[in-house]
Design a protein around this motif. Sequence first.
Motif, mmCIF file in Angstrom:
data_model
loop_
_atom_site.group_PDB
_atom_site.id
_atom_site.type_symbol
_atom_site.label_atom_id
_atom_site.label_comp_id
_atom_site.label_asym_id
_atom_site.label_seq_id
_atom_site.Cartn_x
_atom_site.Cartn_y
_atom_site.Cartn_z
ATOM 1 N N GLU A 9 0.736 -0.635 0.018
ATOM 2 C CA GLU A 9 0.169 -0.017 -0.431
ATOM 3 C C GLU A 9 0.852 1.281 0.096
ATOM 4 O O GLU A 9 1.928 1.176 1.177
ATOM 5 N N VAL A 26 0.828 10.465 -3.845
ATOM 6 C CA VAL A 26 0.747 9.764 -4.524
ATOM 7 C C VAL A 26 0.386 8.339 -3.385
ATOM 8 O O VAL A 26 0.464 8.007 -2.808
ATOM 9 N N SER A 27 -1.092 7.984 -4.139
ATOM 10 C CA SER A 27 -1.199 6.727 -3.420
ATOM 11 C C SER A 27 -2.272 5.338 -4.154
ATOM 12 O O SER A 27 -2.783 5.743 -5.423
ATOM 13 N N PHE A 28 -1.915 4.274 -3.726
ATOM 14 C CA PHE A 28 -2.377 2.894 -4.595
ATOM 15 C C PHE A 28 -2.013 2.570 -3.650
ATOM 16 O O PHE A 28 -1.824 2.181 -2.751
ATOM 17 N N THR A 36 0.467 -5.043 -11.686
ATOM 18 C CA THR A 36 -0.055 -3.215 -11.850
ATOM 19 C C THR A 36 0.770 -2.387 -12.758
ATOM 20 O O THR A 36 1.824 -2.427 -12.125
ATOM 21 N N PHE A 38 2.758 1.091 -13.903
ATOM 22 C CA PHE A 38 2.977 1.792 -13.478
ATOM 23 C C PHE A 38 3.182 2.672 -14.709
ATOM 24 O O PHE A 38 4.156 2.845 -14.858
ATOM 25 N N THR A 49 8.555 7.371 -6.684
ATOM 26 C CA THR A 49 7.499 7.003 -5.975
ATOM 27 C C THR A 49 8.338 5.486 -5.355
ATOM 28 O O THR A 49 8.442 4.896 -4.480
ATOM 29 N N SER A 204 -4.278 -4.401 -13.113
ATOM 30 C CA SER A 204 -4.439 -3.061 -12.030
ATOM 31 C C SER A 204 -3.282 -2.055 -13.121
ATOM 32 O O SER A 204 -2.496 -2.034 -13.574
ATOM 33 N N VAL A 206 -1.895 2.352 -12.820
ATOM 34 C CA VAL A 206 -1.956 3.767 -12.403
ATOM 35 C C VAL A 206 -1.082 4.649 -12.858
ATOM 36 O O VAL A 206 -0.208 4.534 -13.520
ATOM 37 N N VAL A 213 -1.603 11.220 -9.711
ATOM 38 C CA VAL A 213 -2.235 9.849 -9.925
ATOM 39 C C VAL A 213 -3.116 10.999 -10.740
ATOM 40 O O VAL A 213 -4.232 11.143 -9.539
ATOM 41 N N ALA A 216 -6.900 5.069 -11.369
ATOM 42 C CA ALA A 216 -6.350 4.050 -10.810
ATOM 43 C C ALA A 216 -6.982 2.831 -10.784
ATOM 44 O O ALA A 216 -8.944 3.078 -10.714
ATOM 45 N N GLY A 217 -7.267 1.630 -11.127
ATOM 46 C CA GLY A 217 -7.985 0.634 -11.076
ATOM 47 C C GLY A 217 -8.077 -0.493 -11.337
ATOM 48 O O GLY A 217 -6.290 -0.434 -12.237
#
Length: 298
Positions: A9, A26-28, A36, A38, A49, A204, A206, A213, A216-217
């Motif tokens: 996380e 930044v959050s994901f 995932t 990027f 990051t 996923s 980002v 961001v 994201a998803g």
Amino acid sequence: MLSSAPALEVMDLTRRFGDKTAVDTVSFVVEPGRMTGFVGANGAGKTTTMRMIMGVLAIHQGEVRWDGRPITNADRAGFGYMPEERGLYPKQPVLDQLVYLGQLRGMTRRDAAAEAAELLERFGLGERLKDKLEALSLGNQQRVQVAASLLHDPAALILDEPFSGLDPVAVDSMVDLLRERTRKGVPVLFSSHQLDLVDRLCDSLVVLAGGRVRAAGTSEDLRARGPRRYRVTTAEDAGWVRGAAGVEVLDVAGPTAIVQFADDAAREHLVRAAAERGLTELTAIVPTLSEIYREAVR
């Protein structure tokens, strides 16, 4: 099982260089057993990051969590990390330095040698074990760097442009190795400018731009949030759609038009009008990752 594997996380990470904020809250989440992607332009903040995740750069704000708690250096030691700048030794034999790196990760010399030889064999370098790194092509050097990140059976993978310089055969080998890890529940985060590859591989995404961001998803979620466009084909020239209320016409070519509707009522009205002109097709167009990316960073 995948559900018991830890997630990585990233929570409100921020990093400044002087007056410039390179990464801005930044959050994901990188879920266990998922790849995932990027993505972002050069300078978007992806490498910064990743360096904060790995503890290479100090975090000015926010935190990284692993298995639901703040990450530790011991946790990071169990990760596989491939930095943007390659860190191998050009004048050392390939196998020798992989064994050395494996030992730094706590492997025995025998285990490190066996695992390194197997990985290099899978990358088509089984006959180059004793060659110095500088004797290999840039693409083969990249293969060795990838092998170094996978050597110690990592708990998570953080890979900065792992496919750069790889030929299609090496890409396929790399994909197979990554999928073997995700099947074990390993979370994988990798950056790439090859959007078609990210689109094919990732569970996923980002999207980063300007240190933030922008989207994201899961691939399905992002496509569902994207613009709803349709291909309309009738028996006559499709120029008539330009006068339809609530319809944005993106392209017309002969009997086919690409359109976007303001609402359901506009779509229903156009369908009725198209039926009077010999409607043969009304198809929703699934947006590509490139379209999602351009929409997100606009």
